[in-house]
Scaffold this active site. Structure first.
Site, short mmCIF file in Angstrom:
data_model
loop_
_atom_site.label_atom_id
_atom_site.label_comp_id
_atom_site.label_asym_id
_atom_site.label_seq_id
_atom_site.Cartn_x
_atom_site.Cartn_y
_atom_site.Cartn_z
N ASN A 95 0.72 -1.18 -0.03
CA ASN A 95 0.19 -0.04 -0.07
C ASN A 95 1.04 1.17 0.21
OD1 ASN A 95 -2.46 1.36 0.56
ND2 ASN A 95 -1.78 1.82 2.57
N HIS A 151 1.01 5.13 1.41
CA HIS A 151 0.31 6.00 2.16
C HIS A 151 1.03 7.43 2.37
CE1 HIS A 151 -2.38 6.97 5.58
NE2 HIS A 151 -1.25 7.46 6.51
N SER A 202 5.07 6.61 2.38
CA SER A 202 5.51 5.34 2.93
C SER A 202 4.89 4.17 1.86
CB SER A 202 5.30 4.92 4.25
OG SER A 202 5.52 5.84 5.05
N ASP A 255 -3.37 1.18 7.32
CA ASP A 255 -2.02 1.71 7.14
C ASP A 255 -0.77 1.15 7.82
OD1 ASP A 255 -3.39 3.23 5.07
OD2 ASP A 255 -3.91 4.68 6.70
C1 GAR Z 1 -2.60 9.04 -2.52
O1 GAR Z 1 -2.00 10.01 -1.93
C2 GAR Z 1 -2.31 7.70 -1.50
O2 GAR Z 1 -1.12 8.03 -0.87
C3 GAR Z 1 -3.35 7.84 -0.58
O3 GAR Z 1 -4.58 8.25 -1.40
C4 GAR Z 1 -4.05 9.00 -2.62
C5 GAR Z 1 -4.65 8.39 -3.96
O4 GAR Z 1 -4.25 9.14 -4.89
N1 GAR Z 1 -3.76 6.34 0.09
C6 GAR Z 1 -4.08 6.49 1.33
O5 GAR Z 1 -4.42 7.75 2.06
C7 GAR Z 1 -4.25 5.17 2.07
N2 GAR Z 1 -4.36 5.19 3.43
P1 GAR Z 1 -4.34 8.87 -6.20
O6 GAR Z 1 -5.82 8.13 -6.60
O7 GAR Z 1 -4.46 9.97 -7.17
O8 GAR Z 1 -3.38 7.52 -6.38
#
Ligand code: GAR
Length: 208
Positions: free
Chosen positions: A101, A103, A130, A139
């Protein structure tokens, strides 16, 4: 190396993975979204990648459907790229050590939502993202790699999100590339080129 990517929204990390897949030694074989309206599903379609919307209002049903797809596609790695659901212990156990994942925080700091604002509120001067192995907690799991950005006094949650996202793209694609090349492994503890790593790989852009 064959990937299945799980998304819930915009899909910019998915787009980054797709852009670099040929030279990086992996292939996105299938995209799964728990949201029918996710922009990432359109990105998958534009790239001719098989994709599925899975109704996830009931976790058991969602995971059952996902398991059927995964058992058909048989990916080497499952990448959660903005997938905003927590997976059950039973689901994770079926694909043990195969789910990662991304995060937007320097885990173990700030699992969950609003990571940028929480980092600002705490007076942090450094923030980041991360990539970690997935377990059944939010997470949470062995952190494989991280990237960093500075927090300036003028920063807002929005400006941090903007600064971080391009670095996230590099972090995720470089990490998946290293996994595809077999240089980043975690089966005997975290190792790079067969050497133990005491902490996560740092993948920072030159401007940091
Ligand atoms: C990203 O910033 C990712 O790190 C986060 O969601 C966003 C997705 O953006 N993930 C989390 O928060 C997981 N807990 P994207 O759809 O443009 O890739």
């Amino acid at each position: 190396m064959k990937l299945v990517v799980f998304i819930s929204g915009r899909g910019s990390n998915l787009a980054a993975l797709l852009k670099n897949q040929a030279q990086n030694g992996y292939e996105v074989a299938h995209v799964i979204s728990n949201k029918a309206s996710a922009l990432g599903l359109e990105i998958a379609q534009e790239h001719g990648v098989n994709n599925s919307h899975i109704v996830w209002t009931d976790r058991n049903q969602g995971e059952q459907h996902a398991t059927e797809i995964l058992n058909q596609v048989k990916p080497d790695l499952i990448v959660l790229a903005g997938f905003m659901k927590v997976l059950s212990a039973e689901f994770v156990a079926q694909f043990e050590n195969k789910i990662i994942n991304i995060h937007p925080s320097l885990l173990p700091l700030y699992p969950g939502l609003n990571t940028h604002q929480r980092a600002i509120n705490d007076g942090q001067t450094t923030h980041g993202a991360s990539v970690h192995l997935v377990d059944d907690q939010l997470d949470h799991g062995l952190v494989l790699s991280q990237c960093h950005i500075a927090i300036e006094p003028s920063d807002t949650a929005e400006s941090l999100a903007k600064k971080l996202i391009s670095k996230e793209h590099k972090l995720l694609t470089e990490t998946v590339k290293m996994i595809a090349q077999g240089v980043l492994t975690w089966h005997n503890g975290l190792e790079y080129s067969n050497e133990p790593l005491k902490q996560a790989m740092v993948i920072d852009s030159p401007d940091m």
